[in-house]
Scaffold this motif. Structure first.
Motif, PDB file in Angstrom:
ATOM      1  N   ARG A 195     -10.152   5.043  -0.287  1.00 39.48           N
ATOM      2  CA  ARG A 195      -9.671   4.733   1.321  1.00 39.48           C
ATOM      3  C   ARG A 195      -9.906   5.928   2.233  1.00 39.48           C
ATOM      4  O   ARG A 195     -10.071   6.993   1.808  1.00 39.48           O
ATOM      5  CB  ARG A 195      -7.996   4.715   1.157  1.00 39.48           C
ATOM      6  N   ARG A 236       0.907  -0.980   0.031  1.00 38.24           N
ATOM      7  CA  ARG A 236      -0.074   0.106  -0.167  1.00 38.24           C
ATOM      8  C   ARG A 236       0.840   1.437   0.002  1.00 38.24           C
ATOM      9  O   ARG A 236       0.611   2.266  -0.664  1.00 38.24           O
ATOM     10  CB  ARG A 236      -1.001  -0.121   1.075  1.00 38.24           C
ATOM     11  N   PRO A 274      -8.286   6.497   5.322  1.00 35.30           N
ATOM     12  CA  PRO A 274      -6.986   6.205   6.533  1.00 35.30           C
ATOM     13  C   PRO A 274      -7.137   6.935   7.716  1.00 35.30           C
ATOM     14  O   PRO A 274      -6.848   6.362   8.556  1.00 35.30           O
ATOM     15  CB  PRO A 274      -5.818   6.692   5.738  1.00 35.30           C
TER      16      PRO A 274
END
Length: 272
Positions: free
Chosen positions: A267, A166, A269
């Motif tokens: 995403r 990632r 995060p």
């Protein structure tokens, strides 16, 4: 940028460096003749043997491997990855280093393996890589290679740590190199599925050079060097012979997959 051919070389390396370099050059030449512009050698391409011998040979192998990669890249006009070779570190230890070299022999990227294989397997084999290998202390790089896109490096056991890939994807990697010497016992169940997962979750190509067959003592590798596309489709599989998996890398296909499955953009995060 148009499509190009990538080759994941598969070798059966032994404790004999001269034989290993000769076998590696043969496969590089064959891949170049088939039109490959990006070629990867597996982990331990120059030496597969006992730790004591590796430590003794490390100064010689470090110098010869770097020189070999420069010579081969220039001779065959390919961008070449040496997927892992010993470089002296602390007394009694080496780094496990990968180097990416351009067609003019220039060093493009370097990475010292950070995840070390310390495992007791049910087949009776025990691996303690950390006993004689010092882990690197920097995340692997992503390098922009003209005509070939952005290439991210890793080595073997790294494939079990998705956060590393990632990081590479967030740094813009289009192609993920995973050179390996995967054990026969774990490889039969985990090798392909792990590589496909890394390709799918990062919508990137995976080029995975491999070791195959019996090396010394009880050390046996799984083989099946692979090239996998961003959808997770296996484009080429070298089987278990000394050979190469060769397939096209198509940036346009990668863009289409990322548009259809934009998971990297989704995403969140901050929630983790």
């Amino acid at each position: 940028m148009g499509s190009f051919l990538a080759a994941a070389v598969q070798l059966t390396s032994t404790p004999d460096p001269d034989a290993n370099f000769a076998s590696a050059e043969e496969q590089i030449e064959l891949a170049a003749r088939r039109g490959a512009e990006l070629v990867g050698l597996p982990e331990n391409f120059a030496f597969m043997g006992e730790d004591e011998q590796r430590l003794e040979l490390a100064p010689f192998l470090a110098e010869r491997c770097s020189s070999f990669l420069v010579t081969m890249a220039r001779r065959y006009q390919v961008t070449l990855l040496g997927g892992g070779f010993p470089v002296p570190a602390e007394p009694g230890q080496t780094f496990n280093r990968a180097e990416l070299v351009g067609t003019e022999g220039q060093l493009l990227a370097r990475y010292d393996k950070i995840h070390l294989f310390d495992v007791d397997l049910p087949d009776g084999n025990t691996y303690r890589e950390s006993a004689t290998v010092q882990p690197g202390d920097h995340l692997p790089p992503v390098v922009d290679v003209p005509g070939l896109g952005r290439i991210g490096l890793s080595i073997c056991y790294d494939v079990r740590f998705p956060e590393l890939y990632r990081h590479l994807a967030q740094a813009g990697a289009d192609v993920l190199f995973v050179p390996a010497a995967f054990t026969a016992f774990t490889g039969k169940d985990h090798w392909q599925v792990l590589l496909q997962a890394r390709a799918i979750e990062n919508t990137a190509y995976v080029v995975a050079p491999a070791q195959t067959g019996q090396h010394y003592g009880r050390r046996q590798s799984h083989g099946h060097a692979l090239v996998i596309d961003p959808w997770g489709t296996v484009l080429a599989d070298a089987g278990v012979s000394v050979s190469a998996a060769i397939a096209p890398i198509d940036p346009g296909h990668a863009q289409r997959v990322r548009a259809q499955m934009p998971s990297l953009r989704h995403r969140r995060p901050a929630l983790f």
